[in-house]
Design a protein around this motif. Structure first.
Motif, PDB file in Angstrom:
ATOM      1  N   UNK A 107       0.845  -1.198   0.000  1.00 48.35           N
ATOM      2  CA  UNK A 107       0.000   0.000   0.000  1.00 48.35           C
ATOM      3  C   UNK A 107       0.877   1.244   0.000  1.00 48.35           C
ATOM      4  N   UNK A 108       0.609   2.167  -0.888  1.00 50.87           N
ATOM      5  CA  UNK A 108       1.358   3.411  -1.045  1.00 50.87           C
ATOM      6  C   UNK A 108       0.495   4.528  -0.470  1.00 50.87           C
ATOM      7  N   UNK A 109       0.969   5.193   0.599  1.00 54.10           N
ATOM      8  CA  UNK A 109       0.149   6.160   1.316  1.00 54.10           C
ATOM      9  C   UNK A 109       0.985   7.348   1.796  1.00 54.10           C
ATOM     10  N   UNK A 110       0.336   8.313   2.436  1.00 60.06           N
ATOM     11  CA  UNK A 110       0.989   9.541   2.906  1.00 60.06           C
ATOM     12  C   UNK A 110       1.368   9.402   4.376  1.00 60.06           C
ATOM     13  N   UNK A 111       2.618   9.769   4.710  1.00 57.36           N
ATOM     14  CA  UNK A 111       3.080   9.831   6.092  1.00 57.36           C
ATOM     15  C   UNK A 111       3.743  11.190   6.317  1.00 57.36           C
ATOM     16  N   UNK A 112       3.906  11.560   7.572  1.00 58.70           N
ATOM     17  CA  UNK A 112       4.572  12.800   7.939  1.00 58.70           C
ATOM     18  C   UNK A 112       5.989  12.461   8.392  1.00 58.70           C
ATOM     19  N   UNK A 113       6.976  13.188   7.874  1.00 59.69           N
ATOM     20  CA  UNK A 113       8.369  12.991   8.259  1.00 59.69           C
ATOM     21  C   UNK A 113       8.764  14.157   9.156  1.00 59.69           C
ATOM     22  N   UNK A 114       9.265  13.847  10.367  1.00 64.45           N
ATOM     23  CA  UNK A 114       9.682  14.869  11.325  1.00 64.45           C
ATOM     24  C   UNK A 114      11.206  14.909  11.342  1.00 64.45           C
ATOM     25  N   UNK A 115      11.774  16.072  10.966  1.00 62.36           N
ATOM     26  CA  UNK A 115      13.222  16.255  10.922  1.00 62.36           C
ATOM     27  C   UNK A 115      13.754  16.470  12.339  1.00 62.36           C
ATOM     28  N   UNK A 116      15.076  16.447  12.508  1.00 66.35           N
ATOM     29  CA  UNK A 116      15.679  16.613  13.833  1.00 66.35           C
ATOM     30  C   UNK A 116      15.456  18.003  14.404  1.00 66.35           C
ATOM     31  N   UNK A 117      15.258  19.008  13.551  1.00 71.60           N
ATOM     32  CA  UNK A 117      15.025  20.374  14.036  1.00 71.60           C
ATOM     33  C   UNK A 117      13.550  20.639  14.341  1.00 71.60           C
ATOM     34  N   UNK A 118      12.692  19.636  14.189  1.00 67.39           N
ATOM     35  CA  UNK A 118      11.273  19.776  14.496  1.00 67.39           C
ATOM     36  C   UNK A 118      10.394  20.086  13.306  1.00 67.39           C
ATOM     37  N   UNK A 119      10.988  20.467  12.185  1.00 70.33           N
ATOM     38  CA  UNK A 119      10.177  20.743  10.994  1.00 70.33           C
ATOM     39  C   UNK A 119       9.623  19.434  10.439  1.00 70.33           C
ATOM     40  N   UNK A 120       8.506  19.540   9.724  1.00 65.00           N
ATOM     41  CA  UNK A 120       7.862  18.343   9.185  1.00 65.00           C
ATOM     42  C   UNK A 120       7.485  18.560   7.727  1.00 65.00           C
ATOM     43  N   UNK A 121       7.320  17.456   7.027  1.00 65.02           N
ATOM     44  CA  UNK A 121       6.777  17.478   5.678  1.00 65.02           C
ATOM     45  C   UNK A 121       6.085  16.154   5.418  1.00 65.02           C
ATOM     46  N   UNK A 122       5.206  16.145   4.444  1.00 63.71           N
ATOM     47  CA  UNK A 122       4.476  14.928   4.090  1.00 63.71           C
ATOM     48  C   UNK A 122       5.053  14.335   2.823  1.00 63.71           C
ATOM     49  N   UNK A 123       5.098  13.015   2.783  1.00 62.91           N
ATOM     50  CA  UNK A 123       5.575  12.309   1.608  1.00 62.91           C
ATOM     51  C   UNK A 123       4.794  11.015   1.457  1.00 62.91           C
ATOM     52  N   UNK A 124       4.865  10.441   0.275  1.00 62.57           N
ATOM     53  CA  UNK A 124       4.203   9.161   0.018  1.00 62.57           C
ATOM     54  C   UNK A 124       5.233   8.052   0.141  1.00 62.57           C
ATOM     55  N   UNK A 125       4.833   6.943   0.744  1.00 65.64           N
ATOM     56  CA  UNK A 125       5.749   5.839   1.000  1.00 65.64           C
ATOM     57  C   UNK A 125       4.969   4.552   1.253  1.00 65.64           C
TER      58      UNK A 125
END
Length: 73
Positions: A8-26
């Motif tokens: 299943x290919x879906x959207x998750x949120x990636x949290x960087x070490x500095x606290x910023x986030x972005x969404x990507x499909x994985x």
């Protein structure tokens, strides 16, 4: 393509070490999960240009340096 064999290919949120986030499909995790990174481009020496410490385990680095010491390494 065969049906039912692909993950299943879906959207998750990636949290960087500095606290910023972005969404990507994985295919990692489940829909809506958050992937928290320990190392990312904001802190890794390969991207920041910082110095890294070379560990000499088993004398491999020393052996290499000795073998090629006359070539200007």
């Amino acid at each position: 393509m065969k049906k039912g064999i692909h993950p299943e290919y879906h959207v998750v949120t990636v949290k960087m070490t500095d606290g910023s986030t972005f969404e990507t499909r994985t295919v990692w995790g489940k829909e809506g999960d958050t992937l928290s990174l320990d190392i990312d481009p904001t802190v890794h020496p390969a991207w920041t240009g910082g110095s890294s410490r070379l560990l000499d385990q088993g004398g491999r680095v020393s052996k290499f340096k000795k073998k090629y010491e006359g070539l200007g390494f």
